[in-house]
Design an enzyme around this catalytic site. Structure first.
Site, short mmCIF file in Angstrom:
data_model
loop_
_atom_site.label_atom_id
_atom_site.label_comp_id
_atom_site.label_asym_id
_atom_site.label_seq_id
_atom_site.Cartn_x
_atom_site.Cartn_y
_atom_site.Cartn_z
N LYS A 106 40.16 45.22 82.12
CA LYS A 106 40.09 43.87 82.96
C LYS A 106 39.35 42.89 82.21
CE LYS A 106 36.14 45.80 85.45
NZ LYS A 106 35.75 46.45 86.79
N TYR A 164 16.76 20.33 73.89
CA TYR A 164 16.36 19.52 75.27
C TYR A 164 15.22 19.79 75.96
CZ TYR A 164 21.41 18.33 74.59
OH TYR A 164 22.67 17.59 74.16
#
Ligand SMILES: *Cc1c(COP(=O)(O)O)cnc(C)c1O
Length: 390
Positions: A44, A279
């Protein structure tokens, strides 16, 4: 193709190398722990980020006879890819109006947890003119999907028995899923196993004859032989990751991590002390130093929660993410070293060449290694190593 050949032909910004020989060896190691059980390779979420189809093929080469996915779309894609017809494909996460008819036509084994799903699959089987393969899921304690014991189970089993007698479906499996198999000796484990046996016995007593009864995920495959029943369903362990470091490292468990994530440094430069980095300036250079720019960010699945903590191997040394991880890039302080632009920065790999592992990143980000590999984004090309071979 060898690792070095792949790198020479693919000078990429970043790449996730997927070692299919390691995956095959992991499947064989897990099968050896559950010799009496069939093996369902859980692929999956694009094979936990490793690529569903190449991993499915490698698992089949190593003896898997079943493939498991969450969604029917994932399962249908695998079937359309042309795996051997005798490979069974099961999916378990359905919502109303799902592609039931396509699933019947593609010979998928579909999980059913309740009345609405049983009604929809019966309709689809009638329209398709052939019986559906249905696996009834019991909630033995996880409290997620699955049918509750008692009256709900009796009703679901009764309806399935009637539908089977009418030829609309064949109940191919009875199954469940553990809540705490990765915590050895957790009291819920024995409780779930006992309830699973009871719910299976009830369904068989009503006349169902499932081909497979199964409950074992990776940790149960690794640590709970009494939970193997007819089939085991390992996911994360097949990709060489320990379901929980408390159970052991991959090496302790006889497994080898399959994914290696690396990038080419986009820039190396010398900066003064006191320079803010990335940042928010959450990192400031403690003195004159060199900074390396790693061209991977949270859009590639590098967890922003690992800002200031994630480890990276550059030229044989562990470096730490300096400041915030941005969408596309982050910086490491190279402490004055000056590797050339293009030098390799290894975020994680098997760990035997000095590099960090996905588990190290999980700890840096406060999550589990499952999430680290699964979230590596589509912008990172997968480079398959050792695709052919036993
Ligand atoms: C994901 C999943 C598995 C595999 O779990 P791992 O812990 O990765 O081995 C098995 N069964 C079901 C139902 C799952 O959703």
């Amino acid at each position: 193709m060898s690792t070095t050949a792949a790198l020479r032909t693919a000078p990429l910004r970043a790449r996730a190398e997927i070692d299919l020989a390691a995956l095959r060896a992991n499947v064989r190691a897990l099968r050896a722990l559950a010799p009496g059980a069939a093996f369902m390779a859980v692929v999956k979420a694009d094979g936990y980020g490793h690529g569903a189809l190449p991993c499915a093929r490698a698992a089949v080469t190593a003896g898997a006879t079943w493939l498991g996915t969450a969604t029917p779309e994932e399962a249908l894609e695998l079937r359309a890819a042309g795996l051997p017809d005798d490979i069974r494909i099961m999916c378990w996460l359905w919502t109303p109006g799902g592609p039931w008819r396509e699933a019947v036509r593609a010979d998928l084994d579909v999980s059913v947890s309740g009345a609405w799903a049983l009604e929809e699959i019966i309709d689809a089987a009638r329209q398709a003119g052939r019986p559906a393969r249905v696996q009834l899921k019991a909630d033995t304690g996880l409290g997620r999907n699955g049918c509750q014991p008692g009256e709900d189970w009796a009703e679901l089993v009764g309806a399935a028995v009637r539908a089977e007698a009418e030829g609309a479906l064949k109940v191919t499996g009875l199954w469940s899923h553990f809540a705490c198999a990765d915590e050895p000796r957790h009291p819920s484990i024995a409780g779930q196993l006992g309830l699973f046996r009871e719910m299976v016995a009830y369904a068989e007593g009503r006349g169902l004859r499932p081909e497979v009864r199964h409950i074992a995920n990776s940790p149960a495959t690794l640590t709970l032989p009494e939970a193997h029943f007819d089939l085991v369903r390992p996911g994360v362990a097949m990709y060489g990751i320990s379901p929980n470091p408390a159970i052991g490292t991959p090496a302790d468990l006889g497994l080898r991590p399959v994914m290696r994530l690396a990038a080419s440094l986009a820039l190396v430069k010398r900066v003064r002390g006191g320079h803010g980095v990335s940042y928010g300036h959450h990192y400031t250079t403690p003195g004159e130093t060199t900074l390396g720019l790693v061209p991977l960010g949270y859009a590639d699945g590098i967890p922003r929660h690992a800002s200031s903590t994630g480890p990276v191997l550059v030229e044989g040394k562990w470096r730490t993410v300096a400041g915030r991880i941005a969408m596309d890039q982050f910086v490491v302080d190279l402490g004055g070293d000056e590797p050339p632009a293009g030098a390799e920065a290894v975020l994680f790999g098997p760990g035997d060449r000095g590099e960090p592992t996905a588990e190290d990143w999980a700890q840096a980000a406060g999550t589990i290694a499952y999430e680290i590999v699964t979230r590596i984004g589509t912008r990172v090309p997968r480079v398959y190593l050792n695709e052919s071979g036993e």
